[in-house]
Design a protein around this motif. Structure first.
Motif: not given
Length: 198
Positions: A59-60, A81-82, A101-103, A110-112
DNA sequence: TGCACGATGAAC
DNA sequence: TTCATCGTGCAC
């Protein structure tokens, strides 16, 4: 006296926790590279659970209309957003938890999403699908914002050496997102029997 | 303050 | 295909 094969492969000393720098990169790349890694859950008083990640979705960011972060910075999306390397866990349909998981750099949003895992050690019940994955790994809202470079819940390198064959598909359940629904941001290990929707 | 709607899963 | 079940975001 012969140790179980699976136990030997996941000896505590062999579990190399992924550093924060792993998560602080392009989200699609992190998603792709999470395949084959070990998800590790340590609940107090219970045996350590380990499962291999076999399916994920990227999720970009706020521009991605399928992403929760497209709503902007709210109490719910605060974790997205962290800083990278944290767990974003939320409740869907009032009954199932989903783990991300936040990326990327802090503020990126963004996150996966982890969609399916393959049991490796002490994991019971179905593990295909984001809700069932969380149930089997004992992951709930209490782990939202948890630091994945800490203890309790983290991701580690797997002992496997061979590269995994990867399939790319549109993400599941985001038809409302227009053209973003058609982007190939779902990744899974080809032929793996634990993938939710091959 | 109320309400429509899910990044799902299970039953029918 | 239907429905359980509740937090979130937005309309009013």
């Amino acid at each position: 006296m012969t140790p179980p094969k699976a136990g030997a492969a996941v000896d505590a000393a062999s579990l190399r926790k992924l550093p924060r720098s792993f998560y602080d990169r392009d989200t699609a790349l992190v998603a792709r590279e999470l395949l084959g890694k070990y998800l590790v859950r340590v609940s107090s008083g219970e045996a350590r659970r380990i499962a291999r990640i076999v399916e994920v979705e990227a999720y970009l960011g706020p521009h991605d209309l399928a992403s929760h972060s497209s709503k902007g910075l709210t109490r719910r999306t605060r974790v997205m957003f962290g800083p990278p390397g944290h767990a974003y866990v939320y409740l869907v349909y009032g009954m199932h938890f989903c783990m991300n998981v936040v990326t990327g750099p802090e503020g990126h949003g963004s996150a996966v999403l982890l969609r399916a895992v393959e049991p490796v050690l002490n994991v019971e019940g179905p593990t295909r699908g984001p809700g069932r994955l969380c149930k089997a790994m004992r992951i709930d809202g209490g782990l939202n914002a948890h630091d994945l470079t800490g203890d309790g819940l983290f991701i580690a390198e797997s002992p496997a050496t061979a590269p995994v064959p990867v399939v790319r598909r549109p993400r599941v359940g985001v038809d409302y997102a227009g053209r973003w629904a058609r982007r190939l941001l779902r990744y899974y290990i080809r032929g793996n029997p634990f993938v939710s929707r091959p």
